[in-house]
Design a protein around this motif. Structure first.
Motif, PDB file in Angstrom:
ATOM      1  N   ILE A  74       0.868  -1.183   0.000  1.00 16.25           N
ATOM      2  CA  ILE A  74       0.000   0.000   0.000  1.00 16.25           C
ATOM      3  C   ILE A  74       0.907   1.236   0.000  1.00 16.25           C
ATOM      4  O   ILE A  74       1.840   1.322   0.804  1.00 16.25           O
ATOM      5  CB  ILE A  74      -0.902   0.092   1.240  1.00 16.25           C
ATOM      6  CG1 ILE A  74      -1.782  -1.133   1.387  1.00 16.25           C
ATOM      7  CG2 ILE A  74      -1.779   1.337   1.168  1.00 16.25           C
ATOM      8  CD1 ILE A  74      -2.649  -1.107   2.649  1.00 16.25           C
ATOM      9  N   HIS A  75       0.613   2.160  -0.875  1.00 12.20           N
ATOM     10  CA  HIS A  75       1.311   3.447  -0.893  1.00 12.20           C
ATOM     11  C   HIS A  75       0.259   4.531  -1.038  1.00 12.20           C
ATOM     12  O   HIS A  75      -0.668   4.388  -1.849  1.00 12.20           O
ATOM     13  CB  HIS A  75       2.304   3.494  -2.058  1.00 12.20           C
ATOM     14  CG  HIS A  75       3.214   4.668  -2.031  1.00 12.20           C
ATOM     15  ND1 HIS A  75       2.824   5.933  -2.428  1.00 12.20           N
ATOM     16  CD2 HIS A  75       4.519   4.789  -1.646  1.00 12.20           C
ATOM     17  CE1 HIS A  75       3.830   6.758  -2.310  1.00 12.20           C
ATOM     18  NE2 HIS A  75       4.868   6.098  -1.828  1.00 12.20           N
ATOM     19  N   LYS A  76       0.368   5.600  -0.270  1.00 16.33           N
ATOM     20  CA  LYS A  76      -0.699   6.606  -0.252  1.00 16.33           C
ATOM     21  C   LYS A  76      -0.942   7.224  -1.628  1.00 16.33           C
ATOM     22  O   LYS A  76      -2.080   7.593  -1.952  1.00 16.33           O
ATOM     23  CB  LYS A  76      -0.407   7.695   0.772  1.00 16.33           C
ATOM     24  CG  LYS A  76       0.675   8.682   0.418  1.00 16.33           C
ATOM     25  CD  LYS A  76       0.843   9.736   1.496  1.00 16.33           C
ATOM     26  CE  LYS A  76       1.861  10.790   1.103  1.00 16.33           C
ATOM     27  NZ  LYS A  76       1.423  11.607  -0.047  1.00 16.33           N
ATOM     28  N   GLY A 105      -1.304   3.706  -4.496  1.00 18.08           N
ATOM     29  CA  GLY A 105      -2.432   2.817  -4.289  1.00 18.08           C
ATOM     30  C   GLY A 105      -2.040   1.438  -3.786  1.00 18.08           C
ATOM     31  O   GLY A 105      -0.921   1.209  -3.318  1.00 18.08           O
ATOM     32  N   VAL A 106      -2.997   0.516  -3.897  1.00 23.57           N
ATOM     33  CA  VAL A 106      -2.784  -0.886  -3.537  1.00 23.57           C
ATOM     34  C   VAL A 106      -2.265  -1.606  -4.775  1.00 23.57           C
ATOM     35  O   VAL A 106      -2.857  -1.513  -5.856  1.00 23.57           O
ATOM     36  CB  VAL A 106      -4.091  -1.532  -3.053  1.00 23.57           C
ATOM     37  CG1 VAL A 106      -3.874  -3.012  -2.734  1.00 23.57           C
ATOM     38  CG2 VAL A 106      -4.627  -0.795  -1.825  1.00 23.57           C
ATOM     39  N   LEU A 139       3.274  -1.057   4.369  1.00 25.13           N
ATOM     40  CA  LEU A 139       2.841   0.309   4.090  1.00 25.13           C
ATOM     41  C   LEU A 139       3.996   1.117   3.497  1.00 25.13           C
ATOM     42  O   LEU A 139       5.146   0.983   3.915  1.00 25.13           O
ATOM     43  CB  LEU A 139       2.343   0.982   5.370  1.00 25.13           C
ATOM     44  CG  LEU A 139       1.221   0.257   6.115  1.00 25.13           C
ATOM     45  CD1 LEU A 139       0.766   1.095   7.309  1.00 25.13           C
ATOM     46  CD2 LEU A 139       0.051  -0.051   5.210  1.00 25.13           C
ATOM     47  N   THR A 174      -5.739   3.992  -2.922  1.00 25.42           N
ATOM     48  CA  THR A 174      -5.682   3.806  -1.474  1.00 25.42           C
ATOM     49  C   THR A 174      -6.963   4.284  -0.796  1.00 25.42           C
ATOM     50  O   THR A 174      -7.447   3.650   0.153  1.00 25.42           O
ATOM     51  CB  THR A 174      -4.459   4.535  -0.893  1.00 25.42           C
ATOM     52  OG1 THR A 174      -3.289   4.067  -1.557  1.00 25.42           O
ATOM     53  CG2 THR A 174      -4.317   4.275   0.595  1.00 25.42           C
ATOM     54  N   ASP A 175      -7.529   5.396  -1.270  1.00 30.75           N
ATOM     55  CA  ASP A 175      -8.722   5.922  -0.601  1.00 30.75           C
ATOM     56  C   ASP A 175      -9.979   5.113  -0.875  1.00 30.75           C
ATOM     57  O   ASP A 175     -11.051   5.451  -0.385  1.00 30.75           O
ATOM     58  CB  ASP A 175      -8.942   7.397  -0.933  1.00 30.75           C
ATOM     59  CG  ASP A 175      -9.149   7.666  -2.419  1.00 30.75           C
ATOM     60  OD1 ASP A 175      -9.261   6.705  -3.201  1.00 30.75           O
ATOM     61  OD2 ASP A 175      -9.196   8.856  -2.802  1.00 30.75           O
ATOM     62  N   TYR A 221      -2.699   8.012   6.062  1.00 34.72           N
ATOM     63  CA  TYR A 221      -3.864   7.218   5.656  1.00 34.72           C
ATOM     64  C   TYR A 221      -5.141   7.757   6.293  1.00 34.72           C
ATOM     65  O   TYR A 221      -6.188   7.796   5.639  1.00 34.72           O
ATOM     66  CB  TYR A 221      -3.638   5.745   6.000  1.00 34.72           C
ATOM     67  CG  TYR A 221      -2.395   5.204   5.327  1.00 34.72           C
ATOM     68  CD1 TYR A 221      -2.391   4.890   3.972  1.00 34.72           C
ATOM     69  CD2 TYR A 221      -1.196   5.074   6.043  1.00 34.72           C
ATOM     70  CE1 TYR A 221      -1.242   4.433   3.341  1.00 34.72           C
ATOM     71  CE2 TYR A 221      -0.048   4.614   5.420  1.00 34.72           C
ATOM     72  CZ  TYR A 221      -0.076   4.298   4.068  1.00 34.72           C
ATOM     73  OH  TYR A 221       1.070   3.868   3.449  1.00 34.72           O
TER      74      TYR A 221
END
Length: 249
Positions: free
Chosen positions: A174-176, A179-180, A210, A221-222, A241
């Protein structure tokens, strides 16, 4: 400075900061950005980092094969699985992906909990076969042998038939901003379908996952309703996050 020395400095800086930039490395190492770009490409070819626009981020640590993952970070994953149970209640339709954290949730399900579970994981289907009040719907398709999950158009088409209340998504990275992501194209395609048909997506991730990235995109990610980790949710590392509206558990 030798190229190998630059490589080590880049990797050390990446371990420390979780992201490196071409401009910053160029100044630090007193070489051109084109040289740093080539260094990062070489390191990416060796599988030591993930090249992104303007710099690089770490790959997710840990083994890729399911059997090896079973004995990796086991205690942390048990903490995550125990926390994740709070998202479940009777009569939900729940998607379980093929992650080892999701498998531990299946093992911990209360015996009186009534669920319908949709999964492409052979180990999870086998565990839930013994659960009296859980109906199991299994996605067919081609076996991805190193993950013990089904993939391909048959699996994707199967998941599209449902509207799930909750999806438990075992996370590789996961990276802000990025994304995933995951390391395998077809498995990531299936995960993206799981996300698309689910009301709430619950990411299951140890702290080390993360801020990392792999090659194949799953979702922004959101899109995650919550991230369940092995750490206290008050950890300031999670602020990025929380700022996206994601609940940390």
């Amino acid at each position: 400075m030798l190229k190998e020395e630059r490589f080590q400095i880049i990797l050390d800086k990446l371990e420390q900061d979780k992201k490196v930039y071409l401009s910053g490395l160029s100044s630090l190492l007193n070489v051109s950005e084109d040289t740093i770009r080539r260094d990062i490409r070489d390191l990416a070819d060796q599988g030591l980092l993930k090249s992104v626009r303007g710099g690089a981020v770490p790959h997710a640590p840990g083994p890729m094969h399911f059997r090896d993952r079973l004995s990796y970070d086991t205690e942390q994953k048990r903490v995550i699985a125990g926390k994740a149970l709070e998202f479940l209640k009777d009569d939900q339709l729940v998607i379980f992906d093929g992650g080892t954290s999701a498998m531990l949730i299946a093992q911990l399900l209360p015996r009186d909990l009534r669920l319908t579970v949709v999964t492409n994981s052979f180990p999870i289907a086998s565990i839930l076969e013994e659960h009296e009040h859980v109906e199991v719907l299994f996605a067919g398709g081609r076996l991805l042998k190193n993950s013990f999950v089904t993939i391909g158009t048959d699996a994707i088409g199967f998941f599209r038939k449902f509207r799930a209340d909750v999806c438990f998504l075992g996370i590789c990275s996961i990276h802000k901003d990025l994304g995933v992501t995951g390391p395998h194209f077809e498995e990531s395609e299936v995960k993206r379908t799981m996300v698309g048909v689910s009301a709430d997506v619950i990411a299951l991730a140890t702290l080390e996952k993360l801020g990392t990235a792999e090659s194949h995109y799953v979702c922004p990610t959101d899109r995650l309703a919550a991230i369940v980790t092995d750490q206290s949710p008050d950890n300031e590392v999670f602020d990025v996050y929380r700022d996206l509206g994601i609940r940390m558990v």
